[in-house]
Scaffold this active site. Structure first.
Site, short mmCIF file in Angstrom:
data_model
loop_
_atom_site.label_atom_id
_atom_site.label_comp_id
_atom_site.label_asym_id
_atom_site.label_seq_id
_atom_site.Cartn_x
_atom_site.Cartn_y
_atom_site.Cartn_z
N TYR A 112 38.83 32.78 40.31
CA TYR A 112 39.32 33.86 39.46
C TYR A 112 38.90 35.20 40.04
O TYR A 112 37.74 35.38 40.43
CB TYR A 112 38.71 33.67 38.07
CG TYR A 112 39.09 34.71 37.06
CD1 TYR A 112 40.26 34.57 36.33
CD2 TYR A 112 38.30 35.81 36.83
CE1 TYR A 112 40.62 35.51 35.39
CE2 TYR A 112 38.65 36.75 35.89
CZ TYR A 112 39.81 36.60 35.17
OH TYR A 112 40.16 37.53 34.24
N TRP A 114 40.10 39.74 40.99
CA TRP A 114 41.00 40.88 41.17
C TRP A 114 40.87 41.40 42.61
O TRP A 114 40.78 42.59 42.82
CB TRP A 114 40.59 42.02 40.24
CG TRP A 114 40.95 41.93 38.81
CD1 TRP A 114 40.71 40.90 37.96
CD2 TRP A 114 41.57 42.95 38.02
NE1 TRP A 114 41.14 41.21 36.70
CE2 TRP A 114 41.67 42.46 36.70
CE3 TRP A 114 42.05 44.23 38.31
CZ2 TRP A 114 42.22 43.21 35.67
CZ3 TRP A 114 42.59 44.96 37.28
CH2 TRP A 114 42.69 44.46 35.97
#
Length: 776
Positions: A112, A114
């Protein structure tokens, strides 16, 4: 392509900047000229190649390299630098070994993160494409940001949460058609610096200010006064953390008791209201959920609750719910209860009114007007995952600690696989996961942990095999987001640091060893892939009447604003309101499900079939809470995105006593003999961290704020509960699911003690870990 000379566009999650390099290093950074409110996080790009934190070469944990697989030594042993050939040989062998021992379900590739605003160099997509071609992997679902909302909203509104997020009422229409915004959890300006996929022009602050100038009033319901910018002159209604649902129910019961609810809208557009109304009246438990009841839980005076209900009923009202509220015990309930409250007011589907799902949580929702891109922005094809196993994203420690155990999730029962290898690229679980001491114990269980990263975060330091990845300044890409009008070229600014390679190059090399390089690369170079994805995006845009230039012209220029070419969109809740039968919602009833028979049938004691209040384990006044406990809010930081660029100057200059700032009310500080700027220890039974005290009356008494993202820096990594030197709040947060429905993270349900700290060593995480040279 080689780096360009002069100023070059660089798109990040927090803005577009112009970057100039000299001698292969970043020399100067300035905001894009057309960004009206650029984020100061951009200054940290000057530290993108800081040799004190960058990973220069492939590295292997010493014990792992010597054949001692003891995972408990992760985070304690030095690393040995090795060649790329040796590193990739070891990774390939570990993948084959995990596959042979447990099948592909024994490989966890949730990863997970960004990592980059670029469309091609999205680390998670690169990893998933690679693992799918290798035979698959155990995956994750939902997000740490809004997992509970992702699960509950489709049950209630019959649409995907992200779709409704894009269709939040625009600020221009809120200004024209609303008198009152009631913001549960606020709408913090710091959050609107960022957007997943990038943001070119920060316009949220100006749009909100313009609405207020036209007479709009905002009520900030939050323990933090600045969760709505002071310049917007909000009415602040301080509330005990974790009690927003009680307040919503008190508002609903006031509307019901005083006949202020919109019966016609409820009958025409909703299902299950009678069940909810009976609960509000206390039919099931003998306790009406009135303003007096709500006051006892929330700390908000009963008269203020009743007055707000009447004010909302007589005004044109927009209700917004922050993402933060659902990251807590029973986190589904704030969204469900807020939708029920908005339905009782009867304003859902009207221009500028109704319900907002996270306006202000990031830049984008409500800022684009109705010109939301309606064409697909191309992404790297990931292929199909043959492995069906998955976990709710925040249940990683449960999975690693309990192979063969079971987990309830959205009506299903999941069985945890036995994970032998964890592969992480582009994220930092030792930042975003709760109860880091529990995660450390879980992280010791797999045979192998592989990490791609550009900097020596705690996740990299807890790996066996560390592969240095380039940053977005060191490769070619382009940025485009579903919640932004702009498409931005991202040509390489500087050469890779040390021996760093892009994730694509790393996986291409591994695929070559494993026999599927041709399938992974499809014979394309990195730049050819960027061009392919751009041209696919261009073709999709053309199909919707939006023109983009050919790739060569685009890549030589700067950001392009597509807003004027995008056709305004009519929102689904508006279509539904106009014609509930002709445009039904995707719920079983086709209506807004204030009560859900489907959820009731799941039989969950912690998430029944209608919005409800549930007692909390960690909340002020809870059974077992001590008088000196404080409620910890671990929200998003002001000076970085999550943990990204914590080593950068914008973040480091905001540290207090060399640690992450902890905001505390002067009354609470005085009771604990804590001075402004002092070093403090934050602790509970799960762990402890240090922080720097900031005294402010913008924080409600009984509450402390310690934002996430400080790189985890344990003083004694061999200890089961080491003191974190830096101020990572997840040293003390609870690793529990919101409820059996979503299993989302519940970080904001957390009680701590705060006290003056003894002198402690300086933070060490911004210096390299012990690294040995290979003798091979």
């Amino acid at each position: 392509m080689p780096p360009r000379r002069g100023w070059t566009s660089a798109a990040s999650h927090w803005g577009v900047y112009q970057v100039r390099a000299e001698g292969g290093r970043v020399a100067a950074v300035r905001p894009w000229a057309h960004d009206p409110d650029p984020s100061p996080i951009g200054r940290s790009l000057l530290d993108a190649q800081d040799p004190g934190v960058r990973i220069a070469s492939p590295a292997v944990r010493k014990g792992y390299l010597e054949g001692r697989g003891d995972g408990a030594r992760r985070g304690q042993e030095p690393f040995v630098e090795v060649s790329w050939d040796e590193a990739q040989r070891l990774v390939a062998e570990a993948l084959r070994g995990a596959q042979a021992q447990g099948g592909n379900r024994a490989i966890y590739g949730g990863s997970y993160g960004w990592a980059s605003a670029g469309r091609f160099h999205h680390a998670q997509s690169q990893l998933h494409r690679f693992l799918n071609l290798f035979g698959g992997y155990t995956s994750s679902r939902n997000t740490y940001s809004f997992a509970a909302a992702e699960v509950i909203v489709p049950h209630v509104l019959g649409a995907d949460f992200r779709t409704l997020l894009a269709e939040n009422p625009p600020w221009s229409e809120i200004a024209d058609h609303a008198d009152l915004v009631v913001a549960f959890g606020g709408m913090a300006a710091k959050n609107m610096q960022v957007n997943n996929g990038g943001v070119a022009a920060h316009t949220s602050a100006a749009q909100m200010a313009a609405a207020v100038e036209r007479g709009l009033r905002i009520v900030n319901i939050s323990p933090l006064q600045d969760d709505v910018a002071p310049g917007l002159a909000p009415d602040w209604l301080p509330i005990r953390p974790g009690t927003d649902v009680a307040l919503m129910l008190g508002l609903c019961q006031t509307l019901l008791a005083e006949g202020l609810h919109d019966r016609a809208f409820l009958d025409r557009c909703c299902s299950g209201f009678e069940t909810f109304a009976a609960y509000l009246a206390g039919a099931s438990d003998g306790t009406p959920k009135d303003a007096a009841w709500a006051s006892g839980l929330t700390g908000v005076p009963a008269a203020a609750i009743a007055a707000l209900a009447r004010r909302m009923a007589h005004a044109r009202t927009f209700i917004n719910v922050s993402w933060s509220l659902q990251r807590a015990e029973h986190g589904e309930q704030p969204y469900w209860a807020a939708i029920a409250l908005a339905a009782m007011l009867g304003q859902i589907g009207l221009p500028g009114r109704g319900i907002g799902l996270g306006v202000g949580a990031i830049h984008g929702p409500s800022t684009l007007g109705r010109r939301i891109p309606d064409f697909r922005v191309a992404a790297l094809p990931q292929g199909r995952n043959p492995v069906e196993d998955f976990i709710p994203v925040a249940r990683i420690a449960d999975m690693l600690l309990n192979p063969g155990g079971v987990c309830a999730y959205d009506g299903a029962t999941l069985t945890y696989p036995d994970i032998r290898l964890v592969y992480w690229a582009g994220g930092n679980p030792f930042h975003h996961h709760q109860d880091l001491n529990r995660l450390r114990a879980a992280w010791a269980r797999p045979d192998t942990v592989v990490v791609h990263d550009s900097v020596w975060t705690a996740t990299a330091r807890h790996a066996d095999l560390v592969l240095p990845a380039t940053t977005f300044l060191e490769r070619d890409d382009f940025a485009a987001a579903g919640l932004d009008h702009h498409v931005t070229p991202m040509p390489r600014v500087v050469p890779p640091f040390g021996e760093a390679r892009s994730d694509f190059a790393i996986f291409a090399g591994l695929a070559r060893r494993l026999g599927f390089e041709a399938e992974f690369t499809e014979g394309l170079s990195e730049l050819a892939w960027v061009e392919r994805l751009y041209e696919e995006t261009r073709a999709g845009a053309a199909g919707k009447g939006v023109a983009l230039p050919p790739f060569a012209e685009f890549f030589a220029g700067g950001p392009i604003d597509l807003g004027p070419q995008i056709r305004p969109r009519r929102f689904r809740l508006e279509r539904f309101r106009d014609d509930p039968d002709g445009a039904p919602l995707g719920t079983p009833s086709g209506r807004i499900e204030i009560a859900s028979q489907r959820i009731a049938a799941f039989g969950y004691a912690d998430c029944r079939g209608h919005p409800a209040w549930y007692p909390k384990r960690e909340i002020l006044g809870a059974e077992g809470a001590a008088p000196d406990d404080l409620h910890l809010i671990s929200n998003q930081p002001r000076t970085r995105l999550h943990s990204q660029f914590d080593h950068g100057r914008t973040s480091r200059q905001a540290k207090v006593a060399g640690r992450e700032p902890l905001r505390i009310h002067p009354r609470d500080a005085a009771a604990r003999r804590i001075n402004d700027g002092a070093l403090v220890r934050v602790h509970n039974a799960r762990g402890a961290c240090l922080a720097g005290a900031v005294l402010t009356d913008a924080v409600t008494p009984g509450v402390v704020e310690l934002s996430t993202g400080a790189w985890y820096d344990p003083l004694d990594p061999a200890s089961p509960q080491p003191l974190d030197l830096h101020g990572n709040p997840n040293a003390v947060t609870a690793d529990i699911g919101c409820s059996s429905l979503s299993q989302g993270p519940a970080a904001h349900s957390c009680l701590v003690k705060v006290e003056p700290a003894a002198p402690a060593p300086a933070v060490r995480i911004f210096t390299l870990p012990p690294i040995l040279k290979s003798e091979a």
